[in-house]
Design a protein around this motif. Structure first.
Motif, PDB file in Angstrom:
ATOM      1  N   LYS A 108       0.819  -1.215   0.000  1.00 37.34           N
ATOM      2  CA  LYS A 108       0.000   0.000   0.000  1.00 37.34           C
ATOM      3  C   LYS A 108       0.850   1.262   0.000  1.00 37.34           C
ATOM      4  CE  LYS A 108      -3.879  -2.163   2.456  1.00 37.34           C
ATOM      5  NZ  LYS A 108      -4.627  -2.205   3.734  1.00 37.34           N
ATOM      6  N   LYS A 109       2.121   1.109   0.410  1.00 41.26           N
ATOM      7  CA  LYS A 109       3.002   2.284   0.453  1.00 41.26           C
ATOM      8  C   LYS A 109       3.434   2.737  -0.939  1.00 41.26           C
ATOM      9  CE  LYS A 109       4.779   1.430   5.104  1.00 41.26           C
ATOM     10  NZ  LYS A 109       5.966   1.167   5.939  1.00 41.26           N
ATOM     11  N   ILE A 110       3.217   1.880  -1.956  1.00 39.33           N
ATOM     12  CA  ILE A 110       3.474   2.292  -3.338  1.00 39.33           C
ATOM     13  C   ILE A 110       2.191   2.945  -3.839  1.00 39.33           C
ATOM     14  CG2 ILE A 110       4.052   1.520  -5.677  1.00 39.33           C
ATOM     15  CD1 ILE A 110       5.564  -0.821  -4.415  1.00 39.33           C
ATOM     16  N   SER A 111       2.209   4.262  -3.986  1.00 43.88           N
ATOM     17  CA  SER A 111       0.970   5.004  -4.260  1.00 43.88           C
ATOM     18  C   SER A 111       0.715   5.235  -5.748  1.00 43.88           C
ATOM     19  CB  SER A 111       1.002   6.355  -3.528  1.00 43.88           C
ATOM     20  OG  SER A 111       2.181   7.066  -3.866  1.00 43.88           O
ATOM     21  N   ASP A 112       1.763   5.182  -6.564  1.00 46.81           N
ATOM     22  CA  ASP A 112       1.610   5.440  -7.994  1.00 46.81           C
ATOM     23  C   ASP A 112       0.822   4.300  -8.667  1.00 46.81           C
ATOM     24  OD1 ASP A 112       2.911   5.026 -10.963  1.00 46.81           O
ATOM     25  OD2 ASP A 112       2.744   7.151 -10.427  1.00 46.81           O
ATOM     26  N   ASN A 113      -0.329   4.634  -9.265  1.00 44.41           N
ATOM     27  CA  ASN A 113      -1.204   3.607  -9.837  1.00 44.41           C
ATOM     28  C   ASN A 113      -0.562   2.859 -10.990  1.00 44.41           C
ATOM     29  OD1 ASN A 113      -3.390   3.857  -8.106  1.00 44.41           O
ATOM     30  ND2 ASN A 113      -4.284   5.558  -9.279  1.00 44.41           N
ATOM     31  N   GLU A 114       0.200   3.575 -11.829  1.00 41.97           N
ATOM     32  CA  GLU A 114       0.863   2.923 -12.963  1.00 41.97           C
ATOM     33  C   GLU A 114       1.891   1.906 -12.479  1.00 41.97           C
ATOM     34  OE1 GLU A 114       0.230   3.059 -16.263  1.00 41.97           O
ATOM     35  OE2 GLU A 114      -1.547   4.191 -15.626  1.00 41.97           O
ATOM     36  N   GLU A 115       2.634   2.279 -11.446  1.00 42.83           N
ATOM     37  CA  GLU A 115       3.660   1.371 -10.898  1.00 42.83           C
ATOM     38  C   GLU A 115       3.002   0.163 -10.254  1.00 42.83           C
ATOM     39  OE1 GLU A 115       7.515  -0.048  -9.737  1.00 42.83           O
ATOM     40  OE2 GLU A 115       6.653   1.131 -11.373  1.00 42.83           O
TER      41      GLU A 115
ATOM     42  N   ALA B 125      10.242  -3.196  -4.009  1.00 39.61           N
ATOM     43  CA  ALA B 125      10.111  -3.664  -5.396  1.00 39.61           C
ATOM     44  C   ALA B 125       9.889  -2.509  -6.366  1.00 39.61           C
ATOM     45  CB  ALA B 125       8.964  -4.661  -5.501  1.00 39.61           C
ATOM     46  N   GLU B 126       9.545  -1.339  -5.833  1.00 39.02           N
ATOM     47  CA  GLU B 126       9.240  -0.192  -6.687  1.00 39.02           C
ATOM     48  C   GLU B 126      10.422   0.113  -7.611  1.00 39.02           C
ATOM     49  OE1 GLU B 126       7.089   4.175  -6.218  1.00 39.02           O
ATOM     50  OE2 GLU B 126       8.005   3.227  -4.476  1.00 39.02           O
ATOM     51  N   GLY B 127      10.146   0.169  -8.919  1.00 46.07           N
ATOM     52  CA  GLY B 127      11.188   0.503  -9.889  1.00 46.07           C
ATOM     53  C   GLY B 127      12.062  -0.664 -10.324  1.00 46.07           C
ATOM     54  N   LYS B 128      11.898  -1.830  -9.696  1.00 45.32           N
ATOM     55  CA  LYS B 128      12.744  -2.980 -10.032  1.00 45.32           C
ATOM     56  C   LYS B 128      12.314  -3.608 -11.363  1.00 45.32           C
ATOM     57  CE  LYS B 128      15.482  -3.443  -6.336  1.00 45.32           C
ATOM     58  NZ  LYS B 128      15.234  -4.387  -5.267  1.00 45.32           N
ATOM     59  N   LYS B 129      13.300  -4.162 -12.078  1.00 44.52           N
ATOM     60  CA  LYS B 129      13.033  -4.817 -13.355  1.00 44.52           C
ATOM     61  C   LYS B 129      12.556  -6.254 -13.128  1.00 44.52           C
ATOM     62  CE  LYS B 129      16.457  -2.036 -15.802  1.00 44.52           C
ATOM     63  NZ  LYS B 129      17.753  -2.046 -16.515  1.00 44.52           N
ATOM     64  N   THR B 130      11.911  -6.786 -14.153  1.00 51.37           N
ATOM     65  CA  THR B 130      11.365  -8.149 -14.065  1.00 51.37           C
ATOM     66  C   THR B 130      12.449  -9.171 -13.759  1.00 51.37           C
ATOM     67  OG1 THR B 130       9.689  -7.524 -15.687  1.00 51.37           O
ATOM     68  CG2 THR B 130       9.989  -9.877 -15.284  1.00 51.37           C
ATOM     69  N   GLN B 131      13.611  -9.023 -14.395  1.00 47.84           N
ATOM     70  CA  GLN B 131      14.694  -9.994 -14.194  1.00 47.84           C
ATOM     71  C   GLN B 131      15.150 -10.029 -12.741  1.00 47.84           C
ATOM     72  OE1 GLN B 131      18.094  -9.416 -16.706  1.00 47.84           O
ATOM     73  NE2 GLN B 131      19.303 -10.987 -15.676  1.00 47.84           N
TER      74      GLN B 131
ATOM     75  N   LYS C  34       0.150  -1.196 -11.130  1.00 47.31           N
ATOM     76  CA  LYS C  34      -0.304  -2.076 -12.220  1.00 47.31           C
ATOM     77  C   LYS C  34       0.878  -2.850 -12.812  1.00 47.31           C
ATOM     78  CE  LYS C  34      -4.268   0.759 -13.616  1.00 47.31           C
ATOM     79  NZ  LYS C  34      -4.781   1.690 -14.662  1.00 47.31           N
ATOM     80  N   ARG C  35       2.003  -2.140 -13.010  1.00 40.81           N
ATOM     81  CA  ARG C  35       3.198  -2.785 -13.585  1.00 40.81           C
ATOM     82  C   ARG C  35       3.680  -3.930 -12.698  1.00 40.81           C
ATOM     83  NH1 ARG C  35       8.889  -2.788 -13.657  1.00 40.81           N
ATOM     84  NH2 ARG C  35       8.931  -1.772 -11.611  1.00 40.81           N
ATOM     85  N   LEU C  36       3.762  -3.665 -11.391  1.00 38.86           N
ATOM     86  CA  LEU C  36       4.246  -4.691 -10.461  1.00 38.86           C
ATOM     87  C   LEU C  36       3.257  -5.861 -10.384  1.00 38.86           C
ATOM     88  CD1 LEU C  36       5.707  -2.493  -7.564  1.00 38.86           C
ATOM     89  CD2 LEU C  36       6.980  -3.870  -9.212  1.00 38.86           C
ATOM     90  N   HIS C  37       1.974  -5.549 -10.455  1.00 38.31           N
ATOM     91  CA  HIS C  37       0.959  -6.617 -10.403  1.00 38.31           C
ATOM     92  C   HIS C  37       1.100  -7.544 -11.616  1.00 38.31           C
ATOM     93  CE1 HIS C  37      -2.962  -8.566  -9.926  1.00 38.31           C
ATOM     94  NE2 HIS C  37      -2.986  -8.062  -8.689  1.00 38.31           N
ATOM     95  N   THR C  38       1.358  -6.940 -12.770  1.00 42.03           N
ATOM     96  CA  THR C  38       1.539  -7.728 -14.002  1.00 42.03           C
ATOM     97  C   THR C  38       2.791  -8.601 -13.911  1.00 42.03           C
ATOM     98  OG1 THR C  38       0.488  -5.955 -15.273  1.00 42.03           O
ATOM     99  CG2 THR C  38       1.754  -7.584 -16.508  1.00 42.03           C
ATOM    100  N   ILE C  39       3.874  -8.006 -13.400  1.00 44.08           N
ATOM    101  CA  ILE C  39       5.132  -8.761 -13.245  1.00 44.08           C
ATOM    102  C   ILE C  39       4.924  -9.918 -12.271  1.00 44.08           C
ATOM    103  CG2 ILE C  39       7.500  -8.659 -12.342  1.00 44.08           C
ATOM    104  CD1 ILE C  39       7.636  -5.768 -13.344  1.00 44.08           C
TER     105      ILE C  39
END
Length: 503
Positions: free
Chosen positions: A147-154, A178-184, A156-161
């Motif tokens: 919940k501490k990650i507030s940016d909606n786009e981020e 995990a914020e900003g981390k790449k899939t790999q 969604k991205r993390l949820h997809t990953i």
């Protein structure tokens, strides 16, 4: 281990070598007895007191956990992966413990709370396998983002990953890190966590309950894993082995921050160098004073902690209401720090200085929520009641850190009397004479309170007692001031820095 934020002590942690339990450790335990009245069971995990497992901590997937554990132990399940494992139906929230647990079956559990006071550890069957950026939850399929990650786009991205890298049969939680981390990067962490799950599987096949299957990493690495952010400017370590271990650990989890790790090799204690010792003395105890002169009185009862805010007679402004509000705001910030520092859990009641302005009351409640935001423990802050009291509940996972900062007088040992201070210099001189006669070749260093150091050096080079000793013994006696010595305390050390004991 001390965490400083803006130079102020925010958290302190201790690790004892004989500590047998940490929150997060996973055990295979034996059910000792059922307690239908409590709707709980007592589990033997090797602790002197049986651990406590309440029905609400069994988790809805209990039947699946028991089925998998039993299957691994009897050999019918031969892989740690849950791809083809069929989950059983969930247990109901209002069930009874003796209806879902069987005393014959060993049970896979995780430490939820360390032993506190007379209570044994508290357990959970909802297993979690934490990493730096990801938490895996076996026998689950839920994907969630901090919940501490507030940016909606981020989010969604993390949820997809998460959906793409989630092993079958496991849920996944994306932590704030995990914020900003790449899939790999995130996928590599999943593989690393899964290797720990595989280790649990292998041990289950060979060990007998009760037995620890997975231990949390050591306290230092655990704190770094949970706390480390880009805002860290420095990690200072005074132990060479730990310094190397931390660098290696950071190289795996955050390579960019390896450079902020420093090895401290100064002569002063590392806690003294960074004013931590002084802050510990000032922060613990019954009262805590703030820079304005206002102070807190912190009392512990059987049921709760009570904190009283006192202005300290510093209200001299004409605008009394605004001054009271300012003192309460300062107190709120200090209370949030004290709660986190002492790791106070349970119910906390705060008696702020009475305010008449309704807007000030709202602002104070909002400010307290903001100050508590850095606290990792789950907590709830309620607004001020009509009696001016604020209530906070905070999760308790380990014993409260309690330090008795009051010291028995080392000079009088509590008797109220000490030897005449006027004779102290004579006592030191007599002991010096004895050392020079018995150990004439020894280089001597004298450690004393700073006041005594000033007295012994008083008069300059040719008039000081230090110089008179040099003329008499033909040897220079180094004098070192020690601020933590009491006024009458002194000690002698040789050239190997070993204390010269005169008893």
């Amino acid at each position: 281990m001390a965490l400083l934020e803006g130079g102020k002590l925010a958290e302190i942690h201790y690790q004892k070598n004989d500590n047998t339990f940490s929150v997060g450790d996973i055990f295979i335990g034996k059910i000792r007895k059922m307690m239908p009245g409590l709707n709980a069971a007592f589990i033997d995990i090797g602790h002197r007191k049986d651990a406590f497992l309440h029905y609400t901590d069994l988790g809805p997937k209990l039947k699946s956990v028991v089925k998998w554990t039993t299957g691994v132990i009897n050999g019918s399940i031969n892989t740690h992966k849950l791809d083809n494992f069929k989950l059983d139906e969930e247990i109901i929230k209002t069930g009874k413990v003796d209806q879902v647990l069987n005393k014959r079956n060993p049970i896979l559990i995780q430490i939820l709370k360390e032993p506190i006071s007379t209570k044994g550890p508290r357990l959970s069957c909802e297993l979690t396998l934490p990493g730096r950026s990801i938490v895996l939850t076996p026998f689950n399929d839920v994907v969630s983002v901090s919940k501490k990650i507030s940016d909606n786009e981020e989010r969604k991205r993390l949820h997809t990953i998460a959906e793409s890298i989630r092993p079958r049969g496991f849920g996944i939680i994306m932590r704030t890190a995990a914020e900003g981390k790449k899939t790999q990067e995130l996928h590599e962490e999943v593989i690393q966590i899964m290797s720990r799950w595989e280790e649990i599987y292998k041990q289950l096949k060979t060990v007998n309950a009760p037995e620890r299957l997975l231990s949390e990493i050591d306290k230092t690495s655990s704190i770094l894993r949970d706390l480390l952010t880009d805002s860290f400017s420095k990690i200072v370590v005074n132990d060479k082995d730990m310094f190397a271990d931390i660098k290696n650990y950071l190289a795996n989890i955050s390579p960019d921050q390896v450079k902020i790790v420093q090895h401290y090799s100064g002569t002063k204690s590392i806690f003294d160098q960074f004013s931590i010792t002084k802050q510990i003395k000032a922060s613990f105890g019954k009262t805590a004073t703030m820079s304005s002169g206002a102070y807190l009185v912190i009392e512990k009862t059987e049921a709760m902690h009570v904190i009283d805010v006192n202005s300290g007679h510093k209200i001299t402004s004409n605008d009394v209401e605004q001054t009271i509000f300012s003192v309460n705001l300062e107190a709120a910030q200090e209370i949030a720090r004290q709660i986190r520092l002492r790791d106070i859990g349970g119910l906390i009641v705060i008696d702020f200085i009475d305010m008449k302005n309704a807007e000030h009351k709202k602002q104070l409640a909002k400010a307290m929520e903001d100050f508590m935001r850095k606290d990792r423990a789950q907590h709830t802050v309620l607004p001020l009641s009509k009696f001016g009291l604020m209530q906070i509940t905070r999760e308790r996972t380990r014993p409260e850190i309690a330090m008795n900062t009051a010291e028995e007088c080392p000079s009088c040992n509590g008797t109220g009397t000490i030897n005449p201070t006027i004779l102290l210099a004579d006592d030191i001189y007599r002991d010096l004479q004895f050392i020079m006669q018995s150990r004439p070749q020894t280089k001597v260093e004298l450690h004393v309170h700073p006041y005594i150091e000033a007295y012994l050096k008083k008069g300059g080079w040719f008039r000081s007692r230090q110089f008179k000793w040099f003329m008499e013994f033909h040897k220079w006696i180094s004098i070192v001031s020690k601020s933590d010595f009491h006024i009458n305390q002194y000690r002698f050390y040789d050239n190997n820095e070993d204390e010269i004991r005169l008893n």
